[in-house]
Scaffold this motif. Structure first.
Motif, PDB file in Angstrom:
ATOM      1  N   PHE B  34       0.834  -1.190   0.000  1.00 57.94           N
ATOM      2  CA  PHE B  34       0.000   0.000   0.000  1.00 57.94           C
ATOM      3  C   PHE B  34       0.877   1.252   0.000  1.00 57.94           C
ATOM      4  N   TYR B  36       0.116   5.235   1.256  1.00 54.30           N
ATOM      5  CA  TYR B  36      -0.791   6.192   1.867  1.00 54.30           C
ATOM      6  C   TYR B  36      -0.124   7.566   1.845  1.00 54.30           C
ATOM      7  N   LEU B  46      -5.526   6.546   1.416  1.00 52.99           N
ATOM      8  CA  LEU B  46      -5.007   5.492   0.563  1.00 52.99           C
ATOM      9  C   LEU B  46      -4.840   6.001  -0.864  1.00 52.99           C
ATOM     10  N   LYS B  49      -3.044   0.345  -3.970  1.00 52.07           N
ATOM     11  CA  LYS B  49      -2.707  -0.900  -3.297  1.00 52.07           C
ATOM     12  C   LYS B  49      -2.382  -1.959  -4.350  1.00 52.07           C
ATOM     13  N   PHE B  90       3.657   7.348   2.888  1.00 48.29           N
ATOM     14  CA  PHE B  90       4.010   6.138   3.619  1.00 48.29           C
ATOM     15  C   PHE B  90       3.736   4.895   2.782  1.00 48.29           C
ATOM     16  N   ALA B  96      -2.021  -9.847   4.606  1.00 49.54           N
ATOM     17  CA  ALA B  96      -3.300  -9.913   3.902  1.00 49.54           C
ATOM     18  C   ALA B  96      -3.939  -8.546   4.035  1.00 49.54           C
ATOM     19  N   ALA B  97      -4.999  -8.327   3.276  1.00 46.57           N
ATOM     20  CA  ALA B  97      -5.572  -6.983   3.233  1.00 46.57           C
ATOM     21  C   ALA B  97      -6.044  -6.523   4.601  1.00 46.57           C
ATOM     22  N   LEU B 101      -0.985  -3.395   9.377  1.00 49.97           N
ATOM     23  CA  LEU B 101      -0.082  -2.768   8.428  1.00 49.97           C
ATOM     24  C   LEU B 101       1.240  -2.461   9.119  1.00 49.97           C
TER      25      LEU B 101
END
Lengths: 112, 113
Positions: B34, B36, B46, B49, B90, B96-97, B101
């Motif tokens: 990801f 951000y 966001l 991804k 960042f 996994a989703a 994080l």
């Protein structure tokens, strides 16, 4: 606007005190995550709740606790506060346990 | 344990110039990646991804990122920067989703007129 709300926006308190930070997830989201952003540690995962149950814990101090209520909002309780607890605390939410996280605006905590 | 490195703490770029932000990750399996962005006084938004499939991912605000497994990298790019792109960026990785994080240290982007 992500749809995640956090209150209060700012909080100033003294060492030794206890505070409660509140998070309301996006409508329909069942997962809530808490993160801490500090100058020395960066962004760190604290804890994850899914539909009221704790799912994962990160580097969360024993002085900190959280819960997720039946209406899915979550609270992060910080007690016996120390100067080093001053940070930005983010809440994020996602639909389920395997979905993208969307972040709230954060609560800035200052401990004097 | 997974980790993320953003080698550049600060980058200054002229308005209209291209931008590339570097991100290297350490993770045993195929990660979820990801990017951000955090504007001053704001939360994390966001940008894009990567879960699987096409390694070139398009995001919002004209950003794209490329996943390179051989280099363990997920660099963010924008062809022409606008003054409003000044912010902190960042990179993050997860198993996994919906897993926790793990964030890099961030890269602060300054845009010169």
């Amino acid at each position: 606007d992500s749809g995640v709300t956090q209150t209060p926006k700012h909080l100033i308190t003294a060492t030794g005190q206890r505070v409660t930070l509140r998070c309301s997830p996006r409508s329909g989201d069942l997962s809530v995550y808490w993160y801490q952003q500090s100058l020395d540690q960066g962004l760190q995962f604290l804890i994850h709740y899914y539909n009221g149950e704790e799912r994962a814990k990160g580097n969360i101090l024993e002085r900190f606790s959280a819960q997720q209520f039946p209406d899915l909002h979550s609270e992060l309780n910080l007690s016996s506060l120390e100067l080093g607890d001053s940070a930005l605390y983010f809440c994020a939410s996602s639909v389920g346990e395997d979905d993208t996280q969307y972040f709230g605006p954060g609560t800035r905590l200052t401990v004097l | 344990a997974q980790s993320v490195t953003q080698p550049d703490i600060h980058i200054t770029v002229s308005e209209g110039a291209s931008l590339e932000l570097r991100c290297n990750y350490s993770y045993g399996a195929t990660p979820y990646l990801f990017w951000y962005v955090q504007s001053p006084g704001q939360g994390l938004q966001l940008l894009l991804k990567y879960f699987s499939g096409d390694t070139l991912v398009q995001g919002i605000k004209g950003f794209e990122a490329e996943f390179k497994r051989s280099q363990s990298s997920f660099n963010l790019r924008k062809p022409s920067v606008h003054w409003s792109d000044a912010a902190e960026y960042f990179c993050a990785v997860s198993k996994a989703a919906g897993n926790k994080l793990t964030f890099g240290g961030g890269t602060r982007v300054l845009v010169k007129p």
